[in-house]
Design an enzyme around this catalytic site. Sequence first.
Site, short mmCIF file in Angstrom:
data_model
loop_
_atom_site.label_atom_id
_atom_site.label_comp_id
_atom_site.label_asym_id
_atom_site.label_seq_id
_atom_site.Cartn_x
_atom_site.Cartn_y
_atom_site.Cartn_z
N ASN A 34 0.84 -1.20 0.00
CA ASN A 34 0.00 0.00 0.00
C ASN A 34 0.88 1.26 0.00
O ASN A 34 0.61 2.22 -0.72
CB ASN A 34 -0.92 0.03 1.24
CG ASN A 34 -1.80 -1.20 1.35
OD1 ASN A 34 -1.98 -1.92 0.39
ND2 ASN A 34 -2.32 -1.45 2.55
N TRP A 103 -5.03 -16.28 5.91
CA TRP A 103 -4.35 -17.52 5.51
C TRP A 103 -2.99 -17.10 4.95
O TRP A 103 -2.87 -16.77 3.76
CB TRP A 103 -5.14 -18.25 4.43
CG TRP A 103 -6.47 -18.77 4.86
CD1 TRP A 103 -6.76 -20.03 5.28
CD2 TRP A 103 -7.72 -18.04 4.88
NE1 TRP A 103 -8.10 -20.13 5.58
CE2 TRP A 103 -8.71 -18.92 5.35
CE3 TRP A 103 -8.09 -16.73 4.57
CZ2 TRP A 103 -10.04 -18.53 5.50
CZ3 TRP A 103 -9.41 -16.34 4.73
CH2 TRP A 103 -10.37 -17.23 5.19
N ARG A 168 1.92 -6.13 15.05
CA ARG A 168 0.83 -7.10 14.98
C ARG A 168 1.20 -8.32 15.82
O ARG A 168 1.79 -9.29 15.29
CB ARG A 168 0.59 -7.55 13.53
CG ARG A 168 0.19 -6.45 12.57
CD ARG A 168 -1.23 -5.93 12.83
NE ARG A 168 -1.57 -4.88 11.90
CZ ARG A 168 -1.30 -3.58 12.09
NH1 ARG A 168 -0.68 -3.18 13.20
NH2 ARG A 168 -1.64 -2.68 11.20
N LYS A 226 2.42 8.91 14.12
CA LYS A 226 1.05 9.15 13.63
C LYS A 226 0.06 8.89 14.76
O LYS A 226 0.24 7.94 15.53
CB LYS A 226 0.75 8.19 12.47
CG LYS A 226 1.57 8.47 11.22
CD LYS A 226 1.61 7.25 10.29
CE LYS A 226 2.57 6.23 10.82
NZ LYS A 226 2.56 4.95 10.10
N GLY A 228 -3.68 9.11 14.34
CA GLY A 228 -5.04 9.14 13.79
C GLY A 228 -5.55 10.56 13.56
O GLY A 228 -4.83 11.41 13.03
N ALA A 229 -6.78 10.82 14.02
CA ALA A 229 -7.39 12.14 13.83
C ALA A 229 -6.68 13.22 14.64
O ALA A 229 -6.95 14.42 14.45
CB ALA A 229 -8.86 12.07 14.20
N ASP A 230 -5.79 12.82 15.56
CA ASP A 230 -5.07 13.81 16.37
C ASP A 230 -3.74 14.25 15.75
O ASP A 230 -2.92 14.88 16.44
CB ASP A 230 -4.85 13.26 17.79
CG ASP A 230 -6.16 13.13 18.54
OD1 ASP A 230 -7.08 13.93 18.25
OD2 ASP A 230 -6.29 12.22 19.38
N ALA A 257 -4.81 3.97 6.28
CA ALA A 257 -4.58 5.39 6.59
C ALA A 257 -3.08 5.62 6.83
O ALA A 257 -2.47 6.52 6.25
CB ALA A 257 -5.39 5.82 7.80
N ASP A 259 -0.53 3.62 6.06
CA ASP A 259 0.29 3.26 4.89
C ASP A 259 0.27 4.38 3.85
O ASP A 259 1.30 4.70 3.25
CB ASP A 259 -0.25 1.97 4.22
CG ASP A 259 -0.35 0.80 5.19
OD1 ASP A 259 0.41 0.79 6.18
OD2 ASP A 259 -1.19 -0.09 4.94
P1 AMP Z 1 -3.15 6.40 11.88
O1 AMP Z 1 -2.27 5.36 11.29
O2 AMP Z 1 -4.50 5.94 12.33
O3 AMP Z 1 -2.45 7.21 12.94
O4 AMP Z 1 -3.50 7.41 10.68
C1 AMP Z 1 -2.53 7.88 9.79
C2 AMP Z 1 -2.92 9.23 9.26
O5 AMP Z 1 -4.20 9.14 8.61
C3 AMP Z 1 -3.10 10.29 10.34
O6 AMP Z 1 -1.88 10.91 10.66
C4 AMP Z 1 -4.08 11.25 9.66
O7 AMP Z 1 -3.38 12.11 8.78
C5 AMP Z 1 -4.95 10.32 8.84
N1 AMP Z 1 -6.17 9.95 9.55
C6 AMP Z 1 -6.45 8.79 10.21
N2 AMP Z 1 -7.68 8.84 10.76
C7 AMP Z 1 -8.20 10.04 10.45
C8 AMP Z 1 -9.44 10.72 10.72
N3 AMP Z 1 -10.41 10.13 11.45
N4 AMP Z 1 -9.61 11.97 10.24
C9 AMP Z 1 -8.64 12.57 9.50
N5 AMP Z 1 -7.46 12.00 9.20
C10 AMP Z 1 -7.23 10.76 9.67
#
Ligand code: AMP
Length: 307
Positions: A34, A103, A168, A226, A228-230, A257, A259
């Site tokens: 990805n 698998w 994982r 990273k 997420g939304a933060d 997200a 990747d």
């Molecule tokens: P993660 O691996 O979940 O930390 O997400 C990787 C990147 O995807 C984050 O740094 C955000 O840029 C984006 N992302 C993930 N979830 C969201 C979300 N709910 N809203 C906006 N961007 C997101």
Amino acid sequence: MSGRRFLSIGECMVELSQAGDGLLRKGFAGDTFNTAWYARACLGPDWSVDYLTALGDDALSEEMAAFIARAGIGTSLIRHIKGKTPGLYMINLKNGERSFSYWRDSSAARSLAADPDHLREAVESADVIYFSGITLAILPQEDAATLLAEIRRAKAVGKLVVFDPNIRPRLWSSYDVMHATISEGARSSVLVMPSFDDEAAHFGDDSIEATIHRYLALGAINIVVKNGADGVRLNFAGDETFVPAEKVETVVDTTSAGDSFNGAFLASYLESGDATAAARFAAGVAARVVSEHGALVAKEKLGLNGG
Ligand code: AMP
């Protein structure tokens, strides 16, 4: 053309998802693939993107190799192993909740590092090498050691080696092996790109700072955490910055997200050398990816403005 090469190493799997009426849709995906996909979508034509994995000699392996090639990703470093087949996973849907069945225990990709000469030539041919904790988890321990030795050689000669721990636990034989091998992956890398959720859950980090400092102490030079939304926190050669996530109206599917963030970040960083600007760009790409179904969102939907 300077002809630089981005090499991603790992496992791409066959993906079966629900298509209604008991039908299954076949696709191909996997964390390092990805990231190669999004790097290819975002990098300019002077970069080649290659995928190093192992496939079998069956029709499905052939189909996957053709899919990878159609994405503009080089397949010449893929090993083909007689009698083997690709790994496979199925996405199950129950009351809107997704769960995964795998698998992959005897997938061809487990042999991707079994030929040390092939591995050395591949790593030597690349300018940027990308791998993950999943890449290390699927390998026999001695092959993981071979891969890490090549990665360390690449780091020593100044190549950009990038590692996403992508933790994982069920892929590892024990927590001790997982902790030791992921730490070794980070120590062997220049840039580490973890997801804070995973690090908190499996390394017990109580803050993003704790994650950053643990990986810096191991010997990684640059860190992008990273969350997420933060948003993301970057530590590049000691300079810390924060880049917020983009607002998303409706989150449809968060698969890949992280990747996609990694692939877009690396593409932008390789072109500009500006990590903060690259994180802003990648937050835009990842926001579009979570707004669509599936791991691989087509380039036309990524809002790249021709870039
Ligand atoms: P993660 O691996 O979940 O930390 O997400 C990787 C990147 O995807 C984050 O740094 C955000 O840029 C984006 N992302 C993930 N979830 C969201 C979300 N709910 N809203 C906006 N961007 C997101």
